[in-house]
Design an enzyme around this catalytic site. Sequence first.
Site, mmCIF file in Angstrom:
data_model
loop_
_atom_site.group_PDB
_atom_site.id
_atom_site.type_symbol
_atom_site.label_atom_id
_atom_site.label_comp_id
_atom_site.label_asym_id
_atom_site.label_seq_id
_atom_site.Cartn_x
_atom_site.Cartn_y
_atom_site.Cartn_z
ATOM 1 N N LYS A 54 0.840 -1.203 0.000
ATOM 2 C CA LYS A 54 0.000 0.000 0.000
ATOM 3 C C LYS A 54 0.872 1.250 0.000
ATOM 4 O O LYS A 54 0.645 2.181 -0.762
ATOM 5 C CB LYS A 54 -0.946 -0.016 1.213
ATOM 6 C CG LYS A 54 -2.046 -1.083 1.073
ATOM 7 C CD LYS A 54 -2.817 -1.335 2.366
ATOM 8 C CE LYS A 54 -3.798 -2.497 2.165
ATOM 9 N NZ LYS A 54 -4.496 -2.900 3.394
ATOM 10 N N GLN A 98 -4.624 -1.592 9.748
ATOM 11 C CA GLN A 98 -4.519 -2.899 9.105
ATOM 12 C C GLN A 98 -5.084 -3.996 10.022
ATOM 13 O O GLN A 98 -4.708 -4.090 11.188
ATOM 14 C CB GLN A 98 -3.047 -3.201 8.756
ATOM 15 C CG GLN A 98 -2.842 -4.485 7.994
ATOM 16 C CD GLN A 98 -3.471 -4.464 6.594
ATOM 17 O OE1 GLN A 98 -3.388 -3.474 5.872
ATOM 18 N NE2 GLN A 98 -4.116 -5.559 6.224
ATOM 19 N N ASP A 121 -10.879 2.657 4.248
ATOM 20 C CA ASP A 121 -11.261 1.246 4.087
ATOM 21 C C ASP A 121 -12.778 1.107 3.954
ATOM 22 O O ASP A 121 -13.269 0.031 3.588
ATOM 23 C CB ASP A 121 -10.782 0.421 5.298
ATOM 24 C CG ASP A 121 -9.449 -0.260 5.039
ATOM 25 O OD1 ASP A 121 -9.133 -0.508 3.856
ATOM 26 O OD2 ASP A 121 -8.733 -0.546 6.015
#
Length: 309
Positions: A54, A98, A121
Amino acid sequence: MAAKILSGRQIADAIKAEIAGEVRELRTAKNIIPALTAVRVGDDAASAVYVANKVSTCEELGIISEHRHLPTQTSELQLLDIVNELNRAPDIDGILVQLPLPKHIDEARILDAIDPNKDVDGFHPINVGRLSQGRQSLVPCTPAGVIQILKRSGVEIAGKNAAVIGRSNIVGKPMAALLLQENATVTICHSRTHELSSITSKADIIVAAIGRPGFVTADHIREGAVVIDVGINSVSDPTRLSEFFEGDELEKRLTAIEKRGATLVGDVCHKDAMNKAGVFTPVPGGVGLLTIAMLMRNTVDAAKARRDI
Ligand code: NDP
């Protein structure tokens, strides 16, 4: 006739090129550089790879990125403090925590604490609610990527029967909401669904997000259907490979296990999809590549929305 393979790489590259152009334009015309912070707690090996990918994609597209790696013993309160600090930071547009988090941290509590306008997200209940109402929102990256694959490959969604196998908050549920938004008739299937194959074999579009290698077989697939494979499963036992692959692909996978000890297998039986589907996304090389591209999309969208652009 063998199914047509939809290349995730081509589509992801096109999306990334568009985003890089937008980032350049934002910088030169408005002096804005979108910024993403990824927070990782503990030493989960897969998470380390995901976050590194990422961050490097941010760099490739001109997005500022920061990787905060915290020790496993970080407390829930300490992590909440960091999330709150990032919420307040005027120059941070996107916050990504994460998953999975260590067991002693309540994931829902952390995700709920992220500012919904920075929730790249798309997991915050406000964004989930907006999505279910068909309003503008930050959408979970993997299902958003599936919609891009379908649209950019010219697959018609409106009016089609779509079966989503899996109902997780990360993939299955938002996938169903997005397909509904695109006017498909959507059936959500899960582990308690009776006679799964009788449902999926009537679907024009199948999205498989289960977490079991090669689970979707010929019985589940209507001749000529569009089959999107979200699953990512690592298979190291070479004796299992002939369940999923044949011909050159089988040889390739056997070599992969020999060289690297494992190969990635989707939730769909590759050989059955190739023989029965109309179009099919491969694993690897399909949906997985779109997930990071859509994270970049969300970061730039968040940067713009926060400034009313
Ligand atoms: P989860 O484990 O959270 O969800 C799996 C879903 O599959 C559940 O809803 C479960 O049903 C359902 N399921 C399990 N067994 C069956 C069965 N026998 N019949 C029908 N449904 C079943 O997984 P995720 O949604 O997080 O991930 C799914 C897959 O997608 C995994 O392989 C994961 O690695 C991959 N993935 C890929 C990404 C990418 O970037 N390409 C990103 C995220 C995930 P129930 O709810 O009843 O338990």
